[in-house]
Every structure is written in structure tokens, then in C-alpha cells.
Motif scaffolding. Sequence first.
Motif, mmCIF file in Angstrom:
data_model
loop_
_atom_site.group_PDB
_atom_site.id
_atom_site.type_symbol
_atom_site.label_atom_id
_atom_site.label_comp_id
_atom_site.label_asym_id
_atom_site.label_seq_id
_atom_site.Cartn_x
_atom_site.Cartn_y
_atom_site.Cartn_z
ATOM 1 N N UNK A 54 0.813 -1.211 0.000
ATOM 2 C CA UNK A 54 0.000 0.000 0.000
ATOM 3 C C UNK A 54 0.849 1.264 0.000
ATOM 4 N N UNK A 55 1.926 1.270 0.778
ATOM 5 C CA UNK A 55 2.703 2.500 0.966
ATOM 6 C C UNK A 55 3.774 2.709 -0.111
ATOM 7 N N UNK A 56 4.460 1.642 -0.501
ATOM 8 C CA UNK A 56 5.607 1.805 -1.405
ATOM 9 C C UNK A 56 5.214 2.314 -2.794
ATOM 10 N N UNK A 57 4.198 1.739 -3.462
ATOM 11 C CA UNK A 57 3.833 2.278 -4.790
ATOM 12 C C UNK A 57 3.391 3.735 -4.739
ATOM 13 N N UNK A 96 6.530 5.914 -4.330
ATOM 14 C CA UNK A 96 7.272 5.959 -5.592
ATOM 15 C C UNK A 96 6.594 6.903 -6.576
ATOM 16 N N UNK A 97 5.274 6.820 -6.678
ATOM 17 C CA UNK A 97 4.545 7.688 -7.612
ATOM 18 C C UNK A 97 4.649 9.154 -7.200
ATOM 19 N N UNK A 98 4.581 9.438 -5.889
ATOM 20 C CA UNK A 98 4.717 10.818 -5.420
ATOM 21 C C UNK A 98 6.097 11.370 -5.750
ATOM 22 N N UNK A 102 16.946 13.707 3.118
ATOM 23 C CA UNK A 102 16.953 12.615 2.135
ATOM 24 C C UNK A 102 16.646 11.284 2.801
ATOM 25 N N UNK A 103 17.299 11.036 3.941
ATOM 26 C CA UNK A 103 17.027 9.793 4.676
ATOM 27 C C UNK A 103 15.574 9.768 5.150
ATOM 28 N N UNK A 104 15.075 10.917 5.602
ATOM 29 C CA UNK A 104 13.686 10.998 6.059
ATOM 30 C C UNK A 104 12.716 10.652 4.939
ATOM 31 N N UNK A 105 13.008 11.119 3.723
ATOM 32 C CA UNK A 105 12.137 10.802 2.588
ATOM 33 C C UNK A 105 12.223 9.332 2.207
ATOM 34 N N UNK A 106 13.418 8.744 2.317
ATOM 35 C CA UNK A 106 13.607 7.359 1.892
ATOM 36 C C UNK A 106 12.923 6.362 2.822
ATOM 37 N N UNK A 107 12.829 6.703 4.102
ATOM 38 C CA UNK A 107 12.249 5.746 5.060
ATOM 39 C C UNK A 107 10.740 5.933 5.233
ATOM 40 N N UNK A 108 10.156 6.879 4.519
ATOM 41 C CA UNK A 108 8.728 7.129 4.686
ATOM 42 C C UNK A 108 7.850 5.914 4.387
ATOM 43 N N UNK A 109 8.045 5.216 3.264
ATOM 44 C CA UNK A 109 7.174 4.043 3.026
ATOM 45 C C UNK A 109 7.364 2.958 4.068
ATOM 46 N N UNK A 155 -1.117 10.744 6.497
ATOM 47 C CA UNK A 155 0.300 10.868 6.158
ATOM 48 C C UNK A 155 0.518 10.709 4.657
ATOM 49 N N UNK A 156 -0.216 9.809 4.031
ATOM 50 C CA UNK A 156 -0.109 9.661 2.580
ATOM 51 C C UNK A 156 -0.536 10.947 1.873
ATOM 52 N N UNK A 157 -1.591 11.586 2.397
ATOM 53 C CA UNK A 157 -2.039 12.853 1.824
ATOM 54 C C UNK A 157 -0.989 13.946 2.013
ATOM 55 N N UNK A 158 -0.357 13.986 3.179
ATOM 56 C CA UNK A 158 0.691 14.984 3.426
ATOM 57 C C UNK A 158 1.880 14.767 2.508
ATOM 58 N N UNK A 159 2.283 13.523 2.297
ATOM 59 C CA UNK A 159 3.394 13.252 1.396
ATOM 60 C C UNK A 159 3.049 13.646 -0.019
ATOM 61 N N UNK A 160 1.787 13.474 -0.396
ATOM 62 C CA UNK A 160 1.356 13.879 -1.737
ATOM 63 C C UNK A 160 1.359 15.408 -1.892
#
Length: 223
Positions: free
Chosen positions: A104-107, A110-112, A146-153, A214-219
Amino acid sequence: MMTNLFSVFDPSTSMGLPLNWLSSLLLLMFVPSMFWLIPSRLHFVWSSIMSSLHVEFKTLLNSNSMGSTLMFISLFIFIIFNNFLGLFPYIFTSTSHLSMTLALSFPMWISFMCYGWMNHTQHMFAHLVPQGTPSILMPFMVCIETISNLIRPGTLAVRLAANMIAGHLLLTLLGNQGPNSSSLILTLLISTQIMLLMLESAVAVIQAYVFAILSTLYSSETS
């Protein structure tokens, strides 16, 4: 002991087929009734939930279009349905597995990221350095962001799976103590399990809401 304890989360069955994953598809049996029983009470409930979520999500996305929030509303409904199903006996909790939560989180992440870096490159670079950061700290802030963005999913997936599995394990541990307990202890165990079930019901709603928010915030950060 630990093998037997965690076996309740084993996705395999005695038939050799992972049929218990089909519990995630039970939503398709409940939702269509709102379309042929209009105006049913179920229809009013779903409409009020979707309207409330749309108001929440459109504020974060800065959009008044229902289509822009539809994906996150659907995500919330799918997760909360699977979370609640796990509270019923003999129903497999798919959201307690990283294979489901990562799917659910990784795709989405990646799309964002692809959309943000391809269409708003300067905006994405600006997010790596918070406003007001001293020049000497900028390289460190870039690494941290950068690390914060990479570990989000990963954090999204682990948070949901860990919260779902923790309550179920606690209920299983308490349930295993019942057969060998006295009447007084058994009464206390049942009372405790009822309170834990009430807590797990709240956790099911909260975790679905947190995942969707959180998904909405990342978007919103990539737009």
C-alpha cells in the motif's frame, strides 16, 4: 511457545493455499448494497464518512475536486475494513503483514516522488533545506531530509503492521491463560479482553486515519 503464538498470523492454510487473504475482498460483498438499497442507512453512513474525509483531505491537498481525494478515501476505507475484520474470530488480519502494508505504501511513495521530481524539481530541492537553515548545516540537513524521505514508506508500513499485531498478540496471550485459571482470574481476563477489544477498535480507526493522512501529506509536498 513463540512459534505457536505467532502462528495466528500465518497466512498459509491447511489446504496449501493462502485462502485467508480473501478476507481483504469481503469489502466488495458489503459495499455494493448501498447502490441497490438507496437511501439505506449504510448509504448515509458511507456518505457522511466520505464527506468528512473529503473535507479533511482537500484542506491538505489544496483542492476542491472530489477526484483528488478519492484515492485517499478509498485507502482509508480499505484499511479500516481490514483492521476491523481482524477483531473477529478466525478471520485473517491482512494489515498485520508487511507484505500488505508495504504494497500500500511503497507504490504511492514511488509515484509521489516520480511526479514531484519530474514536474516540480526546484520545489523538491527546496524541501531538502528547511527555511532559515544556517549555511554550515545545509549539507547535514540535505542528508537528514533525504534519509527521512527514503524511510517514509517503511515507517508507514511498519507503523500499521506493528500496531495491528501488538494488540492481537496481547489478546492471544491473555486468551491462552484462560483454561488453567480460576473463576476469579477468568472473570478478570474476560473483562480485560473486552476493554482491549474496545481499545483495538479505536486503534483500527486511528491507524487507518493516520495512514491516509500521512499519505495525503506526502502527496501535498510534491505538488
